[in-house]
Design an enzyme around this catalytic site. Structure first.
Site, PDB file in Angstrom:
ATOM      1  CD  GLU A 148      74.814 -12.031  18.213  1.00 50.37           C
ATOM      2  OE1 GLU A 148      75.842 -11.886  17.472  1.00 50.37           O
ATOM      3  OE2 GLU A 148      75.049 -12.708  19.351  1.00 50.37           O
ATOM      4  CE  LYS A 188      85.578 -35.362  15.375  1.00 42.80           C
ATOM      5  NZ  LYS A 188      84.865 -36.548  15.567  1.00 42.80           N
ATOM      6  CB  CYS A 380      76.954  10.031  -4.714  1.00 42.56           C
ATOM      7  SG  CYS A 380      76.111  10.683  -3.301  1.00 42.56           S
ATOM      8  CG  HIS A 515      74.722   5.721  -4.917  1.00 40.72           C
ATOM      9  ND1 HIS A 515      76.163   5.486  -4.579  1.00 40.72           N
ATOM     10  CD2 HIS A 515      74.302   6.849  -4.136  1.00 40.72           C
ATOM     11  CE1 HIS A 515      76.333   6.533  -3.692  1.00 40.72           C
ATOM     12  NE2 HIS A 515      75.345   7.035  -3.400  1.00 40.72           N
ATOM     13  CD  GLU A 517      76.987   2.814  -6.921  1.00 38.29           C
ATOM     14  OE1 GLU A 517      77.170   3.217  -5.696  1.00 38.29           O
ATOM     15  OE2 GLU A 517      76.783   3.465  -7.722  1.00 38.29           O
TER      16      GLU A 517
END
Length: 541
Positions: A148, A188, A380, A515, A517
């Site tokens: 991906e 390696k 919250c 929030h 933080e």
């Protein structure tokens, strides 16, 4: 023209590409350069907003309302500035954009392919970010060789061709494992990882070697020779006591010299004096405090990454180590003996979350903090449960509930508003059946702070901007009854939504809907979290 530094990872995941990227960016910024960062996630989700915290960890919310990878939080905390949602994109966003363009006929009937259409979309987004900055650091998620990630590898290979060798640099983060039985560090895996990069068409200019032990000079020479990299561009990254020590470690190894040489940046001399002082206080603080962290995802600490860092940063500014007592709120419901742990702590924090699981445990912790006058910070869901607990046990509304847990509750003290104005000023509609992705109050919103409150004491301002990520709100129909009983609504949005509550007859009990933080930085801690740690320290003494 912007300079581009691409950070790739080899051998295995979780080597610390994000911390490496943020550390280099911090050194460049403290050298006076205008720097930004970009995180590319190769998964097909449009964003991590609907991913489980156990699956992906924390969803970090940007000022402009983006739900992004938690590495964006690291970037903001290291750079001490806000970053846009444009600075994080996923394969899901890339493919969605290309398919929408194809449906609109923008490709003029051509066959749409990985090259050039997907790669052009990737490059366009990277160039767009680089318009206003001296240096852009781009972290590629995943590991070299992942299927991906191949379109991204091809895109950054093309970018180097397009911008020229003096404007692009490849940094490869790789593992140098220590084999205990042999008593040796092994090169390696790194050699094979670099070979894989070369096969794709990319030759790294620098190696960041993650290792448990320091690299001997002979081993660094071996890596330099076998990977065709200058000896001084082989940088070791051993385990550190705190991630904030990594920039200082890199600086001691003169990491900026080869970067400046490759990108023609001139002499770089970063001023890291304040950073150094804060790191010393993180590693060897003068005091310590114990905080009970009550949450429902505590078995996966990455779910609370920003909050953990915020407590540490506040502690550093107060010269205090914050020791966290992890308490699973679901266990608190069924194991009464866990309540004894709350008696041993100096502060109680109830974190956010979604869903009903563990809520009764949070209510028990909140009741304990309220009745025992223990400093409390609710965030919250931690605010919503604080209101429910107060309504049930002080107002006597035994059926007080959130519509999130019981849509048909007779006492919806927390409810789902039908419409609101989002961070960009657009009207949003939401119901119980609205798809979860993108229907929350997301991003930065103004909070009007009531004077002579604990909230004002922390912020010292009548208006602050904090970030949100939630769907449910406190029901204003109960506001008068709550305030009459001693709960103060100390913060509201401009539209009148409740942003913060606190208790009148309590030394320090504050709960916020936002929030805090997410706006916290090492060099600029969030005021309400810092005040909580400060009050917990006072409570201890």
């Amino acid at each position: 023209m912007a300079k581009y530094i691409f950070i790739t990872g080899g051998v295995l995941s979780s080597l610390g590409k994000g911390v490496t990227s943020a550390s280099i960016a911090t050194l460049l910024k403290h050298s006076g350069l205008n720097v930004t960062m970009l995180k590319i996630d190769p998964y097909l989700n449009v964003d991590p907003g609907t991913m489980s915290p156990f699956e992906h960890g924390e969803v970090f919310v940007t000022e402009d309302g983006g739900e992004t990878d938690l590495d964006i939080g690291n970037y903001e905390r290291f750079l001490n500035e806000s970053i846009s949602k444009k600075n994080n994109f996923t394969t899901g966003q890339i493919y969605l954009s290309v398919i929408e363009k194809e449906r609109r006929g923008e490709y003029l009937g051509k066959t749409v392919q990985i090259i050039p259409h997907i790669t052009n979309e990737i490059k366009d987004r990277i160039y767009e970010i680089g318009k206003e900055f001296d240096v852009v650091l781009i972290e590629l998620g995943g590991t070299v060789g992942d299927i991906e990630g191949l379109p991204y590898m091809e895109s950054i290979r093309q970018i180097r061709q397009e911008v020229g060798s003096k404007n692009a640099m490849f940094v490869h983060v790789t593992l140098v494992p220590y084999i205990k039985a042999a008593g040796e560090l092994k090169t390696k895996p790194t050699q094979h990882s670099v070979q894989e990069l070369r096969r794709i068409g990319i030759t790294p200019h620098m190696l960041i070697c993650r290792s448990e032990a320091s690299l001997p000079k002979s081993l660094k020479r071996k890596l330099a020779n076998s990977c065709d990299i200058d000896y001084h561009s082989v940088i070791e990254a051993t385990d550190a006591k705190t991630i904030y020590k990594v920039p200082l470690s890199f600086l001691k190894q003169n990491i900026l010299t080869p970067i400046a040489d490759q990108l023609h940046l001139g002499e770089l001399n970063p001023d890291m004096s304040q950073w150094n002082e804060l790191v010393k206080k993180i590693v060897e603080p003068a005091d310590e405090v114990k905080i009970a962290f009550v949450g429902k995802y505590v078995t996966h600490k990455e779910s609370y990454k920003s909050l953990i860092e915020a407590l540490m940063h506040s502690g550093a500014w107060l010269d205090t180590r914050v020791n966290i007592e992890w308490i699973d709120s679901e266990d608190l419901e069924s194991k009464p003996e866990l309540m004894e742990k709350l008696e041993e702590v100096d502060g109680i924090l109830v974190a956010g979350g979604f869903g009903q699981r563990g809520v009764e445990g949070k209510l028990k912790a909140i009741q304990f903090a309220r009745e025992n006058k223990t400093p409390y910070l609710g965030i919250c869901l931690g605010m919503q449960t604080a209101v429910i607990e107060f309504a049930r046990n002080v107002l006597g509304i035994k059926d007080a509930e959130s519509q999130e847990f019981d849509p048909d509750t007779k006492e919806p003290i927390i409810y789902l508003i039908d419409e609101f104005i989002d961070a960009s000023g657009q009207k949003q509609l939401r119901t119980h059946t609205t798809p979860l992705g993108g229907t929350m109050r997301l991003g930065g919103y103004e909070c009007l702070v009531k004077k002579d409150t604990k909230l004002y004491d922390a912020y010292q301002s009548e208006k602050v901007i904090e970030r949100h990520r939630h769907r449910y709100e406190m029901n204003n129909n109960y506001a008068d009854r709550l305030e009459e009983a001693g709960m103060i609504i100390s913060g509201r949005s401009e539209e009148g939504l409740v942003e913060a509550v606190e208790l009148k007859d309590h030394p320090w009990f504050v709960a916020v809907q936002f929030h805090p933080e997410f706006t916290n930085r090492l060099q600029n801690p969030n005021p309400i979290i810092k005040k909580f740690v400060e009050k917990s320290l006072e409570f201890k003494k």
